[in-house]
Design an enzyme around this catalytic site. Structure first.
Site, PDB file in Angstrom:
ATOM      1  N   SER A  84       0.987  -1.107  -0.012  1.00  0.00           N
ATOM      2  CA  SER A  84       0.279  -0.236   0.169  1.00  0.00           C
ATOM      3  C   SER A  84       0.940   1.129   0.108  1.00  0.00           C
ATOM      4  O   SER A  84       0.375   2.061  -0.218  1.00  0.00           O
ATOM      5  CB  SER A  84      -0.655  -0.151   1.205  1.00  0.00           C
ATOM      6  OG  SER A  84      -0.152  -0.230   2.114  1.00  0.00           O
ATOM      7  N   GLY A 143       6.660  -0.521  -2.108  1.00  0.00           N
ATOM      8  CA  GLY A 143       5.733  -1.350  -2.298  1.00  0.00           C
ATOM      9  C   GLY A 143       4.387  -1.271  -3.326  1.00  0.00           C
ATOM     10  O   GLY A 143       4.307  -2.655  -4.060  1.00  0.00           O
ATOM     11  N   TYR A 166      14.882   2.861  14.190  1.00  0.00           N
ATOM     12  CA  TYR A 166      14.836   2.711  12.858  1.00  0.00           C
ATOM     13  C   TYR A 166      16.457   1.733  12.047  1.00  0.00           C
ATOM     14  O   TYR A 166      16.291   1.107  11.361  1.00  0.00           O
ATOM     15  CB  TYR A 166      15.038   4.014  11.993  1.00  0.00           C
ATOM     16  CG  TYR A 166      14.256   3.736  10.854  1.00  0.00           C
ATOM     17  CD1 TYR A 166      13.607   3.621  10.231  1.00  0.00           C
ATOM     18  CD2 TYR A 166      15.176   3.795   9.433  1.00  0.00           C
ATOM     19  CE1 TYR A 166      12.943   3.647   9.062  1.00  0.00           C
ATOM     20  CE2 TYR A 166      15.147   3.449   8.555  1.00  0.00           C
ATOM     21  CZ  TYR A 166      14.011   3.699   8.157  1.00  0.00           C
ATOM     22  OH  TYR A 166      13.514   3.297   6.590  1.00  0.00           O
TER      23      TYR A 166
HETATM   24  N1  LIG Z   1      10.747   6.621   1.627  1.00  0.00           N
HETATM   25  C1  LIG Z   1      12.408   6.583   1.846  1.00  0.00           C
HETATM   26  O1  LIG Z   1      12.856   7.419   1.689  1.00  0.00           O
HETATM   27  C2  LIG Z   1      12.635   5.037   2.513  1.00  0.00           C
HETATM   28  C3  LIG Z   1      13.662   5.725   2.806  1.00  0.00           C
HETATM   29  C4  LIG Z   1      14.660   3.953   3.076  1.00  0.00           C
HETATM   30  C5  LIG Z   1      14.092   2.962   3.276  1.00  0.00           C
HETATM   31  N2  LIG Z   1      12.804   2.913   2.924  1.00  0.00           N
HETATM   32  C6  LIG Z   1      12.102   1.478   3.003  1.00  0.00           C
HETATM   33  O2  LIG Z   1      11.038   1.314   2.463  1.00  0.00           O
HETATM   34  C7  LIG Z   1       9.986   0.688   2.838  1.00  0.00           C
HETATM   35  C8  LIG Z   1       9.105   0.993   1.830  1.00  0.00           C
HETATM   36  O3  LIG Z   1       9.068   2.419   2.358  1.00  0.00           O
HETATM   37  P1  LIG Z   1       7.987   3.278   1.645  1.00  0.00           P
HETATM   38  O4  LIG Z   1       9.177   4.272   1.126  1.00  0.00           O
HETATM   39  O5  LIG Z   1       7.124   3.141   0.138  1.00  0.00           O
HETATM   40  O6  LIG Z   1       6.656   4.973   2.715  1.00  0.00           O
HETATM   41  P2  LIG Z   1       5.287   4.479   2.804  1.00  0.00           P
HETATM   42  O7  LIG Z   1       4.332   4.832   1.502  1.00  0.00           O
HETATM   43  O8  LIG Z   1       5.312   4.824   4.062  1.00  0.00           O
HETATM   44  O9  LIG Z   1       5.163   2.899   2.633  1.00  0.00           O
HETATM   45  C9  LIG Z   1       4.980   1.943   4.114  1.00  0.00           C
HETATM   46  C10 LIG Z   1       4.327   0.561   4.130  1.00  0.00           C
HETATM   47  O10 LIG Z   1       4.263  -0.049   5.460  1.00  0.00           O
HETATM   48  C11 LIG Z   1       3.189  -0.578   6.117  1.00  0.00           C
HETATM   49  N3  LIG Z   1       2.963  -0.264   7.247  1.00  0.00           N
HETATM   50  C12 LIG Z   1       3.237   0.284   8.457  1.00  0.00           C
HETATM   51  N4  LIG Z   1       3.237   0.176   9.621  1.00  0.00           N
HETATM   52  C13 LIG Z   1       3.193  -1.338   9.389  1.00  0.00           C
HETATM   53  C14 LIG Z   1       2.810  -2.075  10.105  1.00  0.00           C
HETATM   54  N5  LIG Z   1       2.088  -1.993  11.687  1.00  0.00           N
HETATM   55  N6  LIG Z   1       2.491  -3.292   9.799  1.00  0.00           N
HETATM   56  C15 LIG Z   1       2.202  -3.535   8.495  1.00  0.00           C
HETATM   57  N7  LIG Z   1       2.610  -3.240   7.562  1.00  0.00           N
HETATM   58  C16 LIG Z   1       3.240  -1.624   7.916  1.00  0.00           C
HETATM   59  C17 LIG Z   1       2.307   0.922   5.525  1.00  0.00           C
HETATM   60  O11 LIG Z   1       0.733   0.136   5.443  1.00  0.00           O
HETATM   61  P3  LIG Z   1      -0.150   0.886   5.711  1.00  0.00           P
HETATM   62  O12 LIG Z   1       0.160   2.307   4.588  1.00  0.00           O
HETATM   63  O13 LIG Z   1      -1.098   0.047   5.363  1.00  0.00           O
HETATM   64  O14 LIG Z   1      -0.323   1.407   6.834  1.00  0.00           O
HETATM   65  C18 LIG Z   1       3.275   0.722   3.905  1.00  0.00           C
HETATM   66  O15 LIG Z   1       2.310   0.243   3.329  1.00  0.00           O
HETATM   67  C19 LIG Z   1      10.202   0.328   4.329  1.00  0.00           C
HETATM   68  O16 LIG Z   1      10.725  -0.637   4.953  1.00  0.00           O
HETATM   69  C20 LIG Z   1      10.879   1.769   4.910  1.00  0.00           C
HETATM   70  O17 LIG Z   1      11.905   1.571   5.872  1.00  0.00           O
HETATM   71  C21 LIG Z   1      11.954   3.616   2.516  1.00  0.00           C
END
Ligand SMILES: NC(=O)c1ccc[n+]([C@@H]2O[C@H](COP(=O)([O-])OP(=O)(O)OC[C@H]3O[C@@H](n4cnc5c(N)ncnc54)[C@H](OP(=O)(O)O)[C@@H]3O)[C@@H](O)[C@H]2O)c1
Length: 246
Positions: free
Chosen positions: A17, A21, A158
């Protein structure tokens, strides 16, 4: 490999979502996989991804699970098996990012972040691996962060959770490599169109040598390259605009 190299495979994308992802879910579906688009709170976003995939002739389903609880990881894999079949590709990508200083991160905050970012990926892998080994094919990909390499700016909880994914990937990869299963991690930094930017996009982009924030599609490109390749395993690969040279 051909364009539809994941035809007949089932993929589970946790955090489907979210920004990264969702993009990875679409790409795996375009490559032929049946995709379980996982969500925690944001069911509508996961259903939008499923609708996109169905609209392009692919197969997908949205499945909810709050991965803070230990038993939901196993239940999630069970639901995917019932709805789509055994999991061939696990992208453990869901993450919790709550910026806080080390003085403010108490035991509860630390445990909550570790539960979602590290324990759940482990439990998902543990539940999926036996079937992958039996079928002599599997792909496990953890979405880490450059914070797991540098410490980053979100907080100690984190950074620790993401660094833990690297140890987990190394431990598991060595044990399943000969069974056709790869285990890797990708380490993004500062990706736009996600819920995870720890600050103002303009100010954050000044930290990036490339001069801008990354895009979810650029992370998904790397993820697909890793998932396609049976000879890349036991690696942590960054996609960070040059922030952290290695
Ligand atoms: N964006 C960046 O700059 C960045 C940088 C480094 C690493 N990452 C990593 O990339 C990955 C994807 O994140 P994103 O960047 O796409 O951010 P995002 O848009 O905020 O997505 C985060 C995802 O994690 C899910 N999530 C949050 N809490 C959860 C829980 N308690 N149980 C199960 N799922 C949960 C959310 O689900 P819902 O929305 O449905 O609640 C959402 O699908 C993460 O592991 C993040 O740490 C991101």
């Amino acid at each position: 490999m051909t364009e539809r190299e994941f035809a007949g495979r089932v993929a589970l994308i946790t955090g489907g979502s979210g920004g990264i992802g969702a993009e990875l879910s679409r790409r795996l579906a375009a490559a032929g996989a049946a995709v379980a688009v996982h969500y925690a709170a944001n069911r509508g976003a996961a259903e939008d991804v499923v609708a996109d995939i169905a609209g392009s002739g692919g197969r997908a389903t949205a499945i909810g699970a709050d991965l803070r609880a230990a038993d939901t990881a196993e239940q999630l894999v069970g639901s995917v098996e019932r709805e789509l079949g055994p999991v061939d590709v696990l992208a453990a990508n869901a993450g919790l990012s709550r910026p806080a200083s080390w003085e403010d991160v108490d035991a509860a905050a630390f445990d909550e972040t570790l539960a979602v970012n590290l324990r759940a990926p482990y439990l998902l892998a543990r539940r999926s691996l036996p079937g992958m080994r039996e079928r002599r094919f599997g792909r496990i990909l953890f979405t880490s962060s450059v914070a797991g390499l540098t410490g980053g700016i979100v907080g100690p909880h984190y950074a620790s959770s993401k660094a833990g994914l690297h140890g987990l990937a190394h431990f598991l990869a060595a044990r399943v490599a000969a069974d056709g299963v790869t285990v890797n991690a990708i380490a993004p930094a500062l990706i736009e169109q996600t819920g995870m930017l720890p600050g103002d996009p303009g100010a954050l982009s000044e930290r990036v040598p490339v001069g801008r924030l990354g895009r979810p599609g650029e992370v998904a490109d790397l993820a697909m390259a890793v998932l396609r390749n049976g000879y890349v395993t036991n690696q942590v690969i960054s996609v960070d605009g040059g922030i952290h040279p290695r």
